[in-house]
Design a protein around this motif. Structure first.
Motif, short mmCIF file in Angstrom:
data_model
loop_
_atom_site.label_atom_id
_atom_site.label_comp_id
_atom_site.label_asym_id
_atom_site.label_seq_id
_atom_site.Cartn_x
_atom_site.Cartn_y
_atom_site.Cartn_z
N GLY A 479 0.37 58.60 61.32
CA GLY A 479 -0.68 58.66 62.32
C GLY A 479 -1.96 59.24 61.75
O GLY A 479 -2.38 58.89 60.64
N ALA A 480 -2.58 60.15 62.51
CA ALA A 480 -3.83 60.76 62.06
C ALA A 480 -3.63 61.70 60.88
O ALA A 480 -4.58 62.13 60.25
CB ALA A 480 -4.49 61.52 63.22
N GLY A 481 -2.38 62.01 60.57
CA GLY A 481 -2.08 62.87 59.42
C GLY A 481 -1.86 62.09 58.13
O GLY A 481 -1.51 62.67 57.11
N THR A 482 -2.10 60.79 58.16
CA THR A 482 -1.91 59.95 56.98
C THR A 482 -3.05 60.15 55.99
O THR A 482 -4.22 60.14 56.37
CB THR A 482 -1.84 58.46 57.38
N GLN A 483 -2.69 60.31 54.73
CA GLN A 483 -3.70 60.39 53.66
C GLN A 483 -4.26 58.98 53.44
O GLN A 483 -3.51 58.03 53.21
CB GLN A 483 -3.07 60.89 52.36
N VAL A 484 -5.59 58.85 53.48
CA VAL A 484 -6.19 57.52 53.36
C VAL A 484 -6.45 57.13 51.91
O VAL A 484 -6.81 55.99 51.62
CB VAL A 484 -7.52 57.44 54.15
N GLY A 485 -6.29 58.06 50.96
CA GLY A 485 -6.49 57.71 49.55
C GLY A 485 -7.94 57.75 49.15
O GLY A 485 -8.85 57.83 49.98
N GLU A 486 -8.18 57.68 47.85
CA GLU A 486 -9.53 57.78 47.31
C GLU A 486 -10.43 56.70 47.88
O GLU A 486 -10.09 55.51 47.88
CB GLU A 486 -9.49 57.66 45.78
N GLN A 487 -11.60 57.12 48.39
CA GLN A 487 -12.59 56.22 48.99
C GLN A 487 -12.05 55.46 50.21
O GLN A 487 -12.69 54.54 50.71
CB GLN A 487 -13.11 55.21 47.96
N GLY A 488 -10.84 55.83 50.67
CA GLY A 488 -10.26 55.13 51.81
C GLY A 488 -9.93 53.68 51.52
O GLY A 488 -9.87 52.84 52.43
N LEU A 489 -9.70 53.35 50.22
CA LEU A 489 -9.48 51.95 49.85
C LEU A 489 -8.14 51.40 50.32
O LEU A 489 -7.88 50.20 50.21
CB LEU A 489 -9.62 51.79 48.33
N SER A 490 -7.27 52.26 50.84
CA SER A 490 -6.02 51.77 51.41
C SER A 490 -6.24 51.14 52.78
O SER A 490 -5.32 50.52 53.35
CB SER A 490 -5.00 52.90 51.51
N LEU A 491 -7.44 51.28 53.33
CA LEU A 491 -7.79 50.72 54.64
C LEU A 491 -8.72 49.52 54.45
O LEU A 491 -9.36 49.37 53.41
CB LEU A 491 -8.48 51.77 55.50
N SER A 492 -8.81 48.71 55.47
CA SER A 492 -9.74 47.58 55.42
C SER A 492 -11.17 48.08 55.64
O SER A 492 -11.40 49.22 56.08
CB SER A 492 -9.39 46.57 56.51
N GLY A 493 -12.14 47.21 55.34
CA GLY A 493 -13.53 47.58 55.54
C GLY A 493 -13.84 47.92 56.98
O GLY A 493 -14.54 48.89 57.28
N GLY A 494 -13.30 47.12 57.92
CA GLY A 494 -13.53 47.40 59.33
C GLY A 494 -12.89 48.69 59.78
O GLY A 494 -13.45 49.44 60.59
N GLN A 495 -11.71 49.00 59.25
CA GLN A 495 -11.05 50.27 59.60
C GLN A 495 -11.84 51.46 59.07
O GLN A 495 -12.02 52.46 59.77
CB GLN A 495 -9.63 50.27 59.03
N ARG A 496 -12.33 51.35 57.85
CA ARG A 496 -13.14 52.45 57.30
C ARG A 496 -14.41 52.64 58.13
O ARG A 496 -14.82 53.78 58.39
CB ARG A 496 -13.51 52.16 55.83
N GLN A 497 -15.02 51.55 58.53
CA GLN A 497 -16.26 51.66 59.30
C GLN A 497 -16.00 52.27 60.68
O GLN A 497 -16.81 53.07 61.17
CB GLN A 497 -16.91 50.28 59.46
N ARG A 498 -14.87 51.97 61.28
CA ARG A 498 -14.56 52.57 62.58
C ARG A 498 -14.29 54.06 62.46
O ARG A 498 -14.68 54.84 63.33
CB ARG A 498 -13.36 51.85 63.21
N LEU A 499 -13.63 54.48 61.37
CA LEU A 499 -13.42 55.91 61.16
C LEU A 499 -14.74 56.62 60.91
O LEU A 499 -14.94 57.76 61.36
CB LEU A 499 -12.45 56.14 60.01
N ALA A 500 -15.66 55.96 60.19
CA ALA A 500 -16.99 56.56 59.97
C ALA A 500 -17.74 56.69 61.29
O ALA A 500 -18.44 57.69 61.52
CB ALA A 500 -17.78 55.71 58.97
N LEU A 501 -17.61 55.71 62.16
CA LEU A 501 -18.24 55.80 63.47
C LEU A 501 -17.61 56.92 64.30
O LEU A 501 -18.32 57.69 64.97
CB LEU A 501 -18.11 54.46 64.20
N ALA A 502 -16.28 57.04 64.24
CA ALA A 502 -15.60 58.13 64.96
C ALA A 502 -16.08 59.48 64.45
O ALA A 502 -16.29 60.42 65.24
CB ALA A 502 -14.09 58.01 64.79
N ARG A 503 -16.29 59.61 63.14
CA ARG A 503 -16.79 60.86 62.57
C ARG A 503 -18.19 61.18 63.09
O ARG A 503 -18.53 62.35 63.31
CB ARG A 503 -16.80 60.74 61.04
N ALA A 504 -19.00 60.16 63.31
CA ALA A 504 -20.37 60.39 63.78
C ALA A 504 -20.41 60.86 65.23
O ALA A 504 -21.29 61.65 65.60
CB ALA A 504 -21.20 59.11 63.62
#
Length: 598
Positions: A479-504
């Motif tokens: 879940g939210a405790g999952t390590q996303v890895g360096e630069q978050g490359l284990s996620l798709s581009g859209g997933q990374r962008q949604r997490l960046a939006l959530a952070r904002a």
């Protein structure tokens, strides 16, 4: 992009190394004690020849076996004491010098966090990485061994020559003959080696950069089948580094050979002269043995001069490279205003101009007199052609770059009068290129929750819901405790962008700056995110860079940025009717097809 390198300067190695004193001062007592212990240990080695003289001229000459065994015991005890003291020296310096390295690395990291974005734009990350790793490790080794032994060997050589002159001054003078040529040779070697050492350490930084870029861009390298060209580029860099290292080795071999040959020549001459004096009865055999033993004891301190000078030059270069970063000016902290700006006026850009520091003098400014008012609680979309300055304008609000002209006001307060920490608590940013860290999903999102960084489960859930990220986050292994890895490359581009939006949005900021935050989303997810984002935007003052009509429709009004200026402001429909350039940008017509209405 690599940093702009200055030509090597003829700066004294001593002057460079003296800059390390603030880091050495806290451990000076232990480090000084270790140096004294090393001097005592080294000088014990000079006592052994005197014991040998006593053995030869006494028990051996008098054929006293008991005296010989006693002398051998003295030599053994001196050897054990010398070894024990050198072991004590290493123990004394190991812990404090590891602390010095850690303190320097912490200071370097702290300074990198506080340097302006313009600095990071100029410097290659590999160059900074090599300064924080290889250079500091080299400095620790230098402080632990070469620096100590430059002092220890100098004292040992002086003490040894005093003993030699005391035993037989004529033979001692013979051994002093090589001193003058050795001094000249060492000076020439130091001058040449310092330039080569600097070149080698810079090339190590270049190699580190290529390795880092290749690892981070491995998908591009593999996707385009560019592994051979990357390998050739890497081989070229390592080839240059290899050539430089070989040049260093040649210089070391040259100085080592001369430092060894000249003293050995003098020792040979002294041996011949001493043997003749013993044969003539002018010198005792014990004195000649002691003289030659003392000379052999001085062999390592003399021969190590080239090696120690070489390491000193490399350490001086590493020190210069470290302080090149530490000497860079930090971001100005801003004013001392600590109160929260009064709500009500929104964001104002008044005559804002900007040009990059390294831009040519005749180049047109990126922004040239921008005037714009975003009312409190309003969402303003920023639209413009590629290169019009949209991203640069958004970076000025949190002062990632400093405006070169005009001013920006938040609720009537000039942002340059605010402490940066306070400004960045008020303003939250989501960039077009989402950056995630090697941490958990929760830790990445909650970076935007404020300085406390508390694990606020409710805020995290709300932010993930706004970004339509809750479903895919819940599906991750932890879940939210999952390590996303360096630069978050284990996620798709859209997933990374949604997490960046959530952070904002997680911290419910008063001012929100979004740089094309939905560009990587599919149309269905984009619609869901936009619906949730509308609720967030009602409670904040927002500036949103937009390229698509669907994103523009989130805004109350739209500002058209053209050639560094705000050309028009109005609603989406107003600008569609009144401004051909805006209509062209929103039409989706590719540049170069059809007619540009501008």
């Amino acid at each position: 992009m690599s940093e702009k390198r200055e030509p090597a300067r003829n700066r004294s190695a001593v002057r460079s190394l003296l800059r390390l004193w603030p880091y050495l001062r806290p451990v000076r007592l232990r480090w000084g004690t270790a140096a004294v212990v090393a001097v005592v240990a080294s000088c014990l080695g000079l006592v052994i020849p005197l014991v040998l003289k006593w053995i030869v001229d006494g028990p051996v000459a008098e054929q006293d076996p008991g005296g010989v065994w006693l002398g051998a015991l003295y030599v053994l005890l001196l050897g054990v004491a010398e070894a024990g003291l050198f072991g004590l020296r290493r123990w004394l310096v190991a812990r404090p010098l590891a602390g010095v390295e850690a303190a320097m690395r912490a200071d370097l990291y702290r300074r990198l966090q506080r340097l302006p974005i313009s600095f990071h734009d100029r410097w290659a990350s590999g160059q900074l990485l090599s300064r924080g790793t290889a250079d500091l490790s080299l400095l620790r080794m230098f402080l632990a061994f070469p620096l100590t032994f430059l002092f220890v060997n100098a004292v040992t050589i002086v003490a040894g020559y005093v003993i030699l002159l005391g035993q037989e001054w004529t033979l001692g003078l013979v051994l002093l003959v090589p001193v003058a040529p050795l001094v000249v040779l060492c000076f020439l070697f130091e001058t040449r080696y310092s330039l080569v050492a600097r070149r080698a350490q810079d090339q190590v930084g270049d190699v580190t950069t290529v390795i880092e870029e290749s690892v981070l861009g491995i998908r591009i390298v593999k996707g385009f089948g560019r592994h051979r060209s990357q390998q050739l580029a890497f081989r070229a860099l390592t080839g240059r580094l290899r050539g430089t290292e070989l040049e260093k080795a040649r210089l070391l071999a040259w100085i080592w050979a001369l430092i060894t040959f000249l003293p050995e020549l003098a020792v040979g001459a002294a041996l011949v002269l001493g043997t003749m004096q013993v044969a003539d009865g002018e010198l005792s055999a014990g004195t000649l043995v002691a003289f030659l033993s003392t000379t052999l004891a001085l062999r390592w301190p003399v021969e190590s001069i080239g090696f120690l000078i070489a390491m000193s030059q490399e350490a001086a270069t590493a020190t210069e490279r470290f302080f090149e970063v530490m000497d860079e000016a930090e971001e100005e902290p801003g004013g001392a205003v600590t109160s929260v700006p009064a709500a009500g006026d929104g964001v104002r850009f008044e005559g804002v101009s900007f040009r990059y520091p390294d831009a040519p003098e005749d180049a047109r400014p990126v922004l040239d007199g921008v005037d714009l008012h975003i009312r409190a609680g309003e969402t303003m979309a920023l639209v413009g052609a590629t290169g019009s300055g949209k991203t640069t304008l958004t970076a000025l609000v949190p002062r990632l770059h400093e405006a070169t002209g005009g001013r920006i006001l938040l609720d009537g307060e000039d942002i340059t009068a605010m402490p940066r920490e306070r400004l960045r608590e008020l303003v939250s940013v989501a960039f077009e290129e989402p950056t995630l860290f090697s941490a958990t999903v929760a830790e990445n999102v909650l970076m935007g929750a404020g300085p406390s960084g508390d694990d606020d489960t409710e805020a995290l859930g709300r932010a993930l819901a706004v970004a339509q990220a809750r479903d895919f986050v819940d599906a991750l292994p932890e879940g939210a405790g999952t390590q996303v890895g360096e630069q978050g490359l284990s996620l798709s581009g859209g997933q990374r962008q949604r997490l960046a939006l959530a952070r904002a949005v997680v911290g419910r900021p008063r001012f929100l700056v979004l740089d094309d935050p939905l560009s990587a989303l599919d149309v269905h997810t984009e619609a869901l995110v936009e619906a949730a984002l509308r609720e967030v935007l009602r409670g904040t003052t927002a500036l949103v860079v937009a390229h698509r009509p669907s994103t523009v429709l989130l805004a109350d009004r739209v500002a058209l940025l053209s050639e560094g200026r705000v050309k028009a402001v109005g609603t989406h429909h107003e600008l569609l009717r009144s401004d051909p350039e805006y209509a062209w940008l929103m039409s989706g017509t590719e540049h170069g097809r059809g007619t540009d209405p501008r």
